[in-house]
Design an enzyme around this catalytic site. Structure first.
Site, PDB file in Angstrom:
ATOM      1  CE  LYS A  49      -1.579  -5.092   2.936  1.00 52.08           C
ATOM      2  NZ  LYS A  49      -1.513  -4.400   1.612  1.00 52.08           N
ATOM      3  CB  THR A  53       3.264  -4.549  -3.950  1.00 49.55           C
ATOM      4  OG1 THR A  53       1.913  -5.015  -3.873  1.00 49.55           O
ATOM      5  CG2 THR A  53       3.381  -3.572  -5.102  1.00 49.55           C
ATOM      6  CD1 TRP A  54       9.961  -3.186  -1.813  1.00 46.05           C
ATOM      7  CD2 TRP A  54       9.847  -4.008   0.274  1.00 46.05           C
ATOM      8  NE1 TRP A  54      11.056  -2.726  -1.115  1.00 46.05           N
ATOM      9  CE2 TRP A  54      11.001  -3.213   0.154  1.00 46.05           C
ATOM     10  CE3 TRP A  54       9.562  -4.612   1.497  1.00 46.05           C
ATOM     11  CZ2 TRP A  54      11.891  -3.020   1.223  1.00 46.05           C
ATOM     12  CZ3 TRP A  54      10.424  -4.419   2.554  1.00 46.05           C
ATOM     13  CH2 TRP A  54      11.579  -3.628   2.424  1.00 46.05           C
ATOM     14  CB  THR A 109       0.638 -18.122  -5.266  1.00 42.15           C
ATOM     15  OG1 THR A 109      -0.535 -18.722  -4.739  1.00 42.15           O
ATOM     16  CG2 THR A 109       1.839 -18.703  -4.533  1.00 42.15           C
ATOM     17  CG  HIS A 110      -1.488 -13.925  -1.204  1.00 39.83           C
ATOM     18  ND1 HIS A 110      -0.255 -13.361  -0.988  1.00 39.83           N
ATOM     19  CD2 HIS A 110      -2.324 -12.883  -1.536  1.00 39.83           C
ATOM     20  CE1 HIS A 110      -0.335 -12.043  -1.202  1.00 39.83           C
ATOM     21  NE2 HIS A 110      -1.573 -11.740  -1.530  1.00 39.83           N
ATOM     22  CB  SER A 140      -0.165  -4.789   7.064  1.00 40.87           C
ATOM     23  OG  SER A 140      -0.172  -4.324   5.741  1.00 40.87           O
ATOM     24  CE  LYS A 233      11.994   7.753  -7.460  1.00 40.18           C
ATOM     25  NZ  LYS A 233      13.398   7.523  -7.803  1.00 40.18           N
ATOM     26  NE  ARG A 259      -1.566   0.513   7.583  1.00 42.03           N
ATOM     27  CZ  ARG A 259      -1.043   0.684   8.801  1.00 42.03           C
ATOM     28  NH1 ARG A 259      -1.315   1.759   9.483  1.00 42.03           N
ATOM     29  NH2 ARG A 259      -0.274  -0.247   9.338  1.00 42.03           N
ATOM     30  CE  LYS A 260       1.608   4.556  10.596  1.00 41.51           C
ATOM     31  NZ  LYS A 260       1.616   4.359  12.063  1.00 41.51           N
TER      32      LYS A 260
END
Length: 297
Positions: A49, A53-54, A109-110, A140, A233, A259-260
């Protein structure tokens, strides 16, 4: 078929070297540890989080010279294999996807530094790390665990506040994760970015990533990437908003995956007492670490 709430109860985390991870990951641990990285791999590393993805979409846009159609070739999860992702019945989905990918590969990876497959360090790969301030990360992650049916139920916000601070969440302590990668940045090829900086000045940060990737992009391409990777977007883009994931895994009626995407939403969740307690713990755990996080924009 067990009702969703029962699945939730079964989604217990297991530990590797004291770090809680999803049980399917732990069950495939030897395969993950033996993963063969290649010298031209780029690994996107984030705590959950923190804008994963961004940054993936930004990296893909840079790689594809802002060709929107090429970035629509597959859902984001499939463009950059998640190396520790394993889901029965297939063994090690992330590893298999990665092994089938042509070079140069972009992976994600995380994992904290100490659990990363050793071949990444041995091959002197490039690492792109994005850090997000702990308070927003916690908020988040809380909402994500509420809607994610394969992670444990977060309980109430008050309960989760303690769970997160104690590092009893998937991929472990935020503090240790950020510190671990921060300490690696001078000894390895790590570009260390901040979520809040990308929010503040996306063009400048995207330019930094492109340079790190060895790409020279002109102004128009950069501007297009800024536009295409805006939260609005991406929230509407089925290739990035996880709308293709079944409700039995991500229930977006509980909370949307995207979400935000703001800085400072923690102020809508933290009580005064929680904030004071958190600041105290933060000072103690991050003692001697020279990172400055932006808490609001």
């Amino acid at each position: 078929m067990a009702p969703t709430s029962d699945l939730k109860k079964q989604s217990q985390l297991k530990e590797v070297a004291g770090i809680p991870l999803q049980s399917t990951t732990v069950d495939n641990w030897s395969q993950i540890q033996n993963f063969e990285a290649k010298p031209d791999d780029l690994l996107i590393c984030t705590y959950p989080k923190a804008g994963t993805t961004w940054i993936q979409e930004i990296v893909d846009m840079i790689e594809q010279d802002a060709d929107v159609e090429k970035c629509q070739r597959a859902i984001i999860q499939h463009r950059h294999p998640f190396i520790e992702w394993a889901r029965p019945p297939q063994p090690s989905d992330g590893i298999e996807l990665a092994n089938a990918m042509p070079a140069p590969r972009i992976l994600r990876t995380h994992l904290p530094t100490q659990l990363l497959p050793p071949s990444f360090w041995e091959n002197n790969c490039k690492f792109l790390y994005v850090a997000r301030n702990a308070k927003d990360c916690m908020v988040s992650y809380y909402h994500f665990q509420r809607m994610n049916q394969v992670l444990p139920d977060p309980g109430t916000w008050e309960e989760y506040f303690e769970t997160f601070i104690d590092g009893k969440v998937g991929w472990g302590s935020w503090f240790d994760h950020v510190k671990g990668w921060w300490q690696k940045k001078d000894r390895h090829q790590v570009l260390f970015l901040f979520y809040e900086d990308i929010k503040k000045d996306p063009k400048h940060e995207i330019q930094k990533v492109a340079q790190f990737m060895g790409k020279n992009l002109d102004e128009t391409v950069l501007d297009k990437i800024v536009q295409e990777t805006s939260f609005e977007k991406m929230k509407e883009n089925p290739m990035t908003n996880r709308s293709t994931v079944p409700k039995s895994i991500l229930d977006q009626s509980i909370s949307p995956f995207m979400r935000k995407g703001t800085v400072g939403d923690w102020k809508n969740h933290f009580t005064l007492a929680q904030n004071e307690k958190f600041d105290e713990i933060y000072r103690e755990k991050m003692k001697g670490v020279t990172i400055n996080f932006c808490m609001e924009l």
